[in-house]
Design an enzyme around this catalytic site. Structure first.
Site, PDB file in Angstrom:
ATOM      1  N   TYR A   5       0.812  -1.229   0.000  1.00  8.36           N
ATOM      2  CA  TYR A   5       0.000   0.000   0.000  1.00  8.36           C
ATOM      3  C   TYR A   5       0.842   1.274   0.000  1.00  8.36           C
ATOM      4  O   TYR A   5       0.432   2.294  -0.552  1.00  8.36           O
ATOM      5  CB  TYR A   5      -0.944  -0.014   1.206  1.00  8.36           C
ATOM      6  CG  TYR A   5      -2.213  -0.784   0.943  1.00  8.36           C
ATOM      7  CD1 TYR A   5      -3.106  -0.361  -0.029  1.00  8.36           C
ATOM      8  CD2 TYR A   5      -2.515  -1.945   1.650  1.00  8.36           C
ATOM      9  CE1 TYR A   5      -4.270  -1.068  -0.290  1.00  8.36           C
ATOM     10  CE2 TYR A   5      -3.683  -2.660   1.393  1.00  8.36           C
ATOM     11  CZ  TYR A   5      -4.556  -2.211   0.421  1.00  8.36           C
ATOM     12  OH  TYR A   5      -5.708  -2.908   0.149  1.00  8.36           O
ATOM     13  N   LEU A  40       3.787   1.307   7.406  1.00 10.21           N
ATOM     14  CA  LEU A  40       4.795   0.316   7.800  1.00 10.21           C
ATOM     15  C   LEU A  40       4.131  -1.013   8.148  1.00 10.21           C
ATOM     16  O   LEU A  40       3.064  -1.044   8.749  1.00 10.21           O
ATOM     17  CB  LEU A  40       5.553   0.774   9.048  1.00 10.21           C
ATOM     18  CG  LEU A  40       6.578   1.894   8.931  1.00 10.21           C
ATOM     19  CD1 LEU A  40       7.334   2.024  10.248  1.00 10.21           C
ATOM     20  CD2 LEU A  40       7.541   1.663   7.790  1.00 10.21           C
ATOM     21  N   TYR A  67      -7.310 -11.752  13.423  1.00 10.72           N
ATOM     22  CA  TYR A  67      -6.987 -10.386  13.000  1.00 10.72           C
ATOM     23  C   TYR A  67      -7.605  -9.331  13.928  1.00 10.72           C
ATOM     24  O   TYR A  67      -6.948  -8.826  14.830  1.00 10.72           O
ATOM     25  CB  TYR A  67      -7.369 -10.140  11.511  1.00 10.72           C
ATOM     26  CG  TYR A  67      -6.573  -8.958  10.995  1.00 10.72           C
ATOM     27  CD1 TYR A  67      -5.412  -9.139  10.247  1.00 10.72           C
ATOM     28  CD2 TYR A  67      -6.926  -7.648  11.346  1.00 10.72           C
ATOM     29  CE1 TYR A  67      -4.631  -8.064   9.854  1.00 10.72           C
ATOM     30  CE2 TYR A  67      -6.156  -6.570  10.958  1.00 10.72           C
ATOM     31  CZ  TYR A  67      -5.016  -6.782  10.211  1.00 10.72           C
ATOM     32  OH  TYR A  67      -4.252  -5.707   9.837  1.00 10.72           O
TER      33      TYR A  67
HETATM   34  P1  NAI Z   1       4.246  -4.463   2.919  1.00 10.06           P
HETATM   35  O1  NAI Z   1       4.974  -5.552   3.618  1.00 10.06           O
HETATM   36  O2  NAI Z   1       3.999  -4.621   1.460  1.00 10.06           O
HETATM   37  O3  NAI Z   1       5.022  -3.047   3.115  1.00 10.06           O
HETATM   38  C1  NAI Z   1       5.676  -2.704   4.290  1.00 10.06           C
HETATM   39  C2  NAI Z   1       6.576  -1.498   4.066  1.00 10.06           C
HETATM   40  O4  NAI Z   1       7.172  -1.151   5.326  1.00 10.06           O
HETATM   41  C3  NAI Z   1       7.746  -1.732   3.096  1.00 10.06           C
HETATM   42  O5  NAI Z   1       7.986  -0.563   2.364  1.00 10.06           O
HETATM   43  C4  NAI Z   1       8.926  -1.988   4.050  1.00 10.06           C
HETATM   44  O6  NAI Z   1      10.206  -1.680   3.491  1.00 10.06           O
HETATM   45  C5  NAI Z   1       8.567  -1.019   5.149  1.00 10.06           C
HETATM   46  N1  NAI Z   1       9.232  -1.318   6.423  1.00 10.06           N
HETATM   47  C6  NAI Z   1       9.104  -2.396   7.220  1.00 10.06           C
HETATM   48  N2  NAI Z   1       9.869  -2.254   8.335  1.00 10.06           N
HETATM   49  C7  NAI Z   1      10.483  -1.051   8.242  1.00 10.06           C
HETATM   50  C8  NAI Z   1      11.382  -0.325   9.053  1.00 10.06           C
HETATM   51  N3  NAI Z   1      11.795  -0.793  10.244  1.00 10.06           N
HETATM   52  N4  NAI Z   1      11.824   0.878   8.620  1.00 10.06           N
HETATM   53  C9  NAI Z   1      11.425   1.383   7.417  1.00 10.06           C
HETATM   54  N5  NAI Z   1      10.548   0.755   6.619  1.00 10.06           N
HETATM   55  C10 NAI Z   1      10.098  -0.453   7.017  1.00 10.06           C
HETATM   56  O7  NAI Z   1       2.904  -4.271   3.731  1.00 10.06           O
HETATM   57  P2  NAI Z   1       1.425  -3.763   3.374  1.00 10.06           P
HETATM   58  O8  NAI Z   1       0.542  -4.968   3.311  1.00 10.06           O
HETATM   59  O9  NAI Z   1       1.421  -2.796   2.267  1.00 10.06           O
HETATM   60  O10 NAI Z   1       1.047  -3.027   4.730  1.00 10.06           O
HETATM   61  C11 NAI Z   1       1.124  -1.639   4.918  1.00 10.06           C
HETATM   62  C12 NAI Z   1       0.025  -1.220   5.883  1.00 10.06           C
HETATM   63  O11 NAI Z   1      -1.239  -1.503   5.286  1.00 10.06           O
HETATM   64  C13 NAI Z   1       0.085  -1.981   7.220  1.00 10.06           C
HETATM   65  O12 NAI Z   1      -0.261  -1.109   8.259  1.00 10.06           O
HETATM   66  C14 NAI Z   1      -1.008  -3.028   7.034  1.00 10.06           C
HETATM   67  O13 NAI Z   1      -1.549  -3.472   8.261  1.00 10.06           O
HETATM   68  C15 NAI Z   1      -2.021  -2.233   6.218  1.00 10.06           C
HETATM   69  N6  NAI Z   1      -3.024  -3.032   5.516  1.00 10.06           N
HETATM   70  C16 NAI Z   1      -2.671  -4.120   4.752  1.00 10.06           C
HETATM   71  C17 NAI Z   1      -3.653  -4.892   4.151  1.00 10.06           C
HETATM   72  C18 NAI Z   1      -3.304  -6.099   3.321  1.00 10.06           C
HETATM   73  O14 NAI Z   1      -4.186  -6.910   3.058  1.00 10.06           O
HETATM   74  N7  NAI Z   1      -2.084  -6.252   2.871  1.00 10.06           N
HETATM   75  C19 NAI Z   1      -5.097  -4.575   4.275  1.00 10.06           C
HETATM   76  C20 NAI Z   1      -5.334  -3.344   4.995  1.00 10.06           C
HETATM   77  C21 NAI Z   1      -4.336  -2.637   5.626  1.00 10.06           C
END
Ligand code: NAI
Length: 395
Positions: free
Chosen positions: A53, A139, A235
């Site tokens: 996202y 994050l 969840y």
């Molecule tokens: P993702 O794993 O694709 O992206 C995570 C991002 O965080 C990456 O850019 C990574 O490099 C960065 N990151 C992780 N640890 C870090 C650190 N210590 N310092 C700097 N950057 C760091 O995850 P996604 O799924 O896009 O999740 C993003 C948000 O969206 C989260 O809050 C998640 O709960 C939320 N979300 C996700 C859904 C899904 O189905 N994937 C649905 C609704 C919300």
């Protein structure tokens, strides 16, 4: 080097640079095809900008509103004989495309939880942009070193209170089985909130505010998930859900801070369940996503990260639109996922799914396709037999 996917459980340990670039380009093309977003963001900080996202938010801001973007992420560069992580290649591809389009793009690869990273990013914003008008907090991390205590908190995906048994799928092997997860301890609950709750979002806002790096009228958004009852134990009512409650608490506090100071607003957007590196690690959820994809594709309502964020920007945040909130003050772009007829179908199909009928009852094929795309595999027009340079410097 010829790079092939190497899937190990819910991760793929290789990534394809040309494939990741093609995946980023697909998203850019989608945003361009939607046309510009009126009164969109101009100077944007995305924390968690390299995948999922966050990456889509950065692409939507840059290519939908010609925004200057600062991206913070934590990715591993290539090593001898080993490609980098996908977010590394995505960020290079995004940055080349943004700069080719005449847009400012600057990257910070390192730990977003650390005070040093915050200081570096804030200084860069002050020097290059003056202020930002959108701060996206996206994050997803398994651990956080606390900036004050130095304690390393680890997040867990567990139920709270009682153990939980449900169906899950090994997406790699296609085996459906029951999984029982024991409840989290009090320490695990607190640790997960430290990692995935709102404290770090607040610290980012405080650091930006102290430097007067937030523009009047600015918006800050963080992403959350609620989902259907079948996943609630793991969840919404589990350790991650409690952390998300804390994210909502932080959102209300940040909103108050931004409003008091005449700046703007902060809110939580509840997004759709999608295949990302973060969601594939959650038990039960991939099976739910596989059924959901089948139903939503059949109805023509399926969206990926980029469609979700484009809709959030175009119909809620900008374009002359106003935010619409649910009863708890959250924006909902999971609305199509949560439609009663879709959820009724999920409830009907869920008990029927077995290893034998997985392919027929769910879109496991679509899940796998999306999963491999996260790592740059299966993209049209990419020659996966060709030698490709894995060692690319960050831009
Ligand atoms: P993702 O794993 O694709 O992206 C995570 C991002 O965080 C990456 O850019 C990574 O490099 C960065 N990151 C992780 N640890 C870090 C650190 N210590 N310092 C700097 N950057 C760091 O995850 P996604 O799924 O896009 O999740 C993003 C948000 O969206 C989260 O809050 C998640 O709960 C939320 N979300 C996700 C859904 C899904 O189905 N994937 C649905 C609704 C919300």
């Amino acid at each position: 080097m010829v790079i092939k996917p190497k899937v190990r459980g819910f991760v793929c340990v290789t990534a394809h640079p040309a494939g990741c670039a093609a995946h980023v380009q697909e998203q850019i093309d989608h945003i361009r095809s939607c046309g510009p977003v009126r009164d969109g963001p101009r100077k944007v900080l995305v924390i968690g900008a390299s995948t999922g996202y966050g990456l889509s938010s950065r692409i939507a801001a840059a290519f939908g509103s010609s925004a200057a973007t600062v991206g913070v992420f934590f990715e591993r560069p290539s090593e001898e004989g080993r490609p980098a992580t996908p977010g590394w290649y995505n960020s290079i591809a995004f940055t080349s495309a943004a700069r080719a389009a005449g847009l400012y793009a600057r990257n910070f690869n390192g730990d977003a939880f650390s005070p040093a990273m915050k200081a570096e990013v804030v200084a860069a914003i002050k020097a290059d942009l003056g202020q930002v008008d959108l701060i996206v907090y996206s994050l997803a991390s398994p651990r956080r070193t606390h900036p004050v205590t130095g304690v390393v908190h680890k997040s867990v995906l567990k139920p709270v209170g009682t153990s939980y048994t449900n169906k899950t799928v090994d997406t790699d092997k296609g085996i459906v089985s029951d999984i029982t997860i024991e409840p989290a301890s009090a320490t695990e609950i607190a640790d997960t909130t430290k990692v995935m709750g709102g404290e770090d979002w607040e610290l980012w806002i405080e650091a930006l505010e102290a430097a007067q790096a937030i523009a009047p009228g600015a918006t800050s958004v963080a992403y959350s998930y609620i989902g259907p009852e079948v996943t609630w134990a793991i969840y919404k009512n589990g350790t991650i859900g409690l952390a998300k409650n804390d994210l909502e608490r932080a959102g209300r506090r940040i909103d108050a801070i931004l409003k008091t100071n005449g700046y703007g607003r902060a809110f939580i957007s509840v997004n759709k369940a999608l295949v990302t590196q973060a969601s594939s690690a959650i038990p039960v959820v991939p099976l739910y996503i596989s059924i959901l994809y089948k139903l939503m594709k059949a109805r023509g309502t399926h969206e990926g990260c980029i469609q979700q964020i484009q809709r959030l920007f175009a119909t809620q945040m900008y374009n002359g639109s106003a935010l619409t909130f649910d009863e708890a003050g959250r924006v909902r772009v999971d609305d199509w996922e949560m439609r009663p007829e879709v959820q009724a179908e999920i409830t009907r199909i869920w008990p029927q799914v077995t290893t034998e009928n997985l392919a027929a009852l769910t879109d496991i094929a679509g899940y796998r396709e999306e999963f491999l795309k996260l790592f740059g595999f299966g993209l049209a027009g990419v020659d996966y037999e060709a030698d490709v340079e894995p060692h690319l410097p960050m831009l």
